[in-house]
Design an enzyme around this catalytic site. Structure first.
Site, PDB file in Angstrom:
ATOM      1  CG  LEU A 144      35.831  33.476  47.947  1.00 34.12           C
ATOM      2  CD1 LEU A 144      34.591  34.353  48.016  1.00 34.12           C
ATOM      3  CD2 LEU A 144      35.769  32.576  46.721  1.00 34.12           C
ATOM      4  CE1 TYR A 145      43.471  40.024  48.142  1.00 44.53           C
ATOM      5  CE2 TYR A 145      44.705  38.891  49.855  1.00 44.53           C
ATOM      6  CZ  TYR A 145      44.600  39.903  48.924  1.00 44.53           C
ATOM      7  OH  TYR A 145      45.635  40.802  48.782  1.00 44.53           O
ATOM      8  CB  ALA A 146      44.251  32.730  49.064  1.00 43.89           C
ATOM      9  CB  SER A 148      41.076  36.260  43.466  1.00 46.60           C
ATOM     10  OG  SER A 148      41.738  37.025  44.453  1.00 46.60           O
TER      11      SER A 148
END
Lengths: 235, 107
Positions: A144-146, A148
């Site tokens: 999810l972080y990547a 985003s």
């Protein structure tokens, strides 16, 4: 109204790299505005803090109105505010998705949009967004972080084209892991594995990020836009 | 009974023309006549390109907020879907802005 001193906005300025950049820009003679959801435990002459959530449209607009009223200009924006959650996708609650995308994507977009509205008045602006090497390295546990940050890279490239004719450049820097709260929960062996995959095998430093930002925001960099520079030799 | 326009429409027209003049100047647009209510903002008879229209809208939103203390979003989905675009001429845009300000003030 301000004289000819540069006006810089740094989101997520309460701590970590945001605070480092705020102090650095102030030292270099800029008038610095910063924001975060919680108040900082420090203050500095030449620095003004706004309590604002970058994902809240009304709060972002109010902050920009305040900057416009006091300075009449905005030269540089560093979209540093960001949240991360390291977890296997099968164990990731949807609330994490909302939290990460709200701050990272929605927040970056809102700040870019409102900043560009102010910058276009003077046909000058420098926007630098924060990405991560987790995007090109496709790091497991950071889906999810990547994702985003991938969205931020695409925003960066398209906004660069839309805002170029208005004299505004939009670029991004993708740091390696740095000793900040963002990686506090990541196991040391995982960090070590990432470091060993870099061309230059060490943790990043705030100064490494500042160096790329310095390049992007220089007046001479008016022909550099839509670029993403990763640190540590990642490509 | 409600009044259709409780704000001074002439002030809005003046704001639009003022922004338009600035834009023409910035973009080196020369025109035989001064902009007025009948000046086209979109279409073949317009002197602005698409980026010029975007800049005009942004500029007007800021001026309206300063003049009337109302934060408007001019290019919303409703405006884009209206059969007769409110962005066609200076006059139609002024009508649209007055209606939006009235609407917001009467909420």
């Amino acid at each position: 109204m301000t004289s000819d001193r540069q006006v810089v906005l740094i989101t997520g300025a309460r701590k970590g790299i945001g605070r480092f950049l705020a102090e650095r820009f102030v030292r270099n003679g800029a008038l610095v505005e910063g924001c975060s959801r919680k108040p900082p435990d420090w203050s500095l002459e030449g620095y003004t803090h706004h309590l604002a959530d970058v994902a809240d449209e009304a709060q972002v607009r109010a902050m920009m109105t305040s900057i416009a009223r006091r300075h009449g200009r905005l030269d540089i924006v560093i979209n540093n505010a960001g949240v991360a959650a390291m977890n296997h996708s099968l164990l990731t609650p949807v609330t994490s998705l909302d939290r990460i995308f709200d701050t990272n994507v929605r927040g970056t977009f809102l700040v870019c949009r409102e900043a560009a509205r102010l910058m276009q008045r003077r046909r000058f602006g420098r926007i630098v967004n924060l990405s991560t090497i987790a995007v090109p390295l496709r790091l497991e546990g950071e889906a999810l972080y990547a994702a985003s940050k991938s969205a931020i890279e695409t925003l960066t490239r398209i906004l660069a084209r839309e805002l170029g004719p208005l004299g505004i450049t939009v670029n991004a820097v993708g740091p390696t892991p740095i000793e900040t709260d963002l990686i506090r929960g990541v196991p040391p062996e995982k960090i070590q594995k990432i470091v060993e995959s870099l061309a230059i095998r060490r943790l990043g430093r705030f100064e490494d990020v500042a160096n790329v930002i310095d390049f992007f925001v220089r007046p001479e960099s008016d022909y550099v836009t839509g670029q993403v520079i990763y640190l540590g030799g990642v490509s | 009974m409600t009044t259709l326009f409780t704000i001074d429409r002439g002030v809005v027209v003046a704001l639009i023309i003022d922004s338009l003049r600035d834009l023409y100047e910035q973009n080196g647009v020369t025109t035989d006549s001064e902009p007025d209510e009948g000046t086209y903002l979109i279409g073949r008879r317009a002197l602005l390109d698409s980026l010029g229209l975007v800049t005009l809208i942004v500029d007007l939103e800021q001026k309206i907020e300063e003049a009337f203390g109302v934060a408007l979003t001019l290019a919303n989905e409703r405006a884009m879907s209206q059969k007769n675009s409110p962005f066609l001429t200076v006059g139609s845009l002024a009508d649209y802005i007055c209606a939006l300000i009235d609407e917001q003030r009467n909420v």
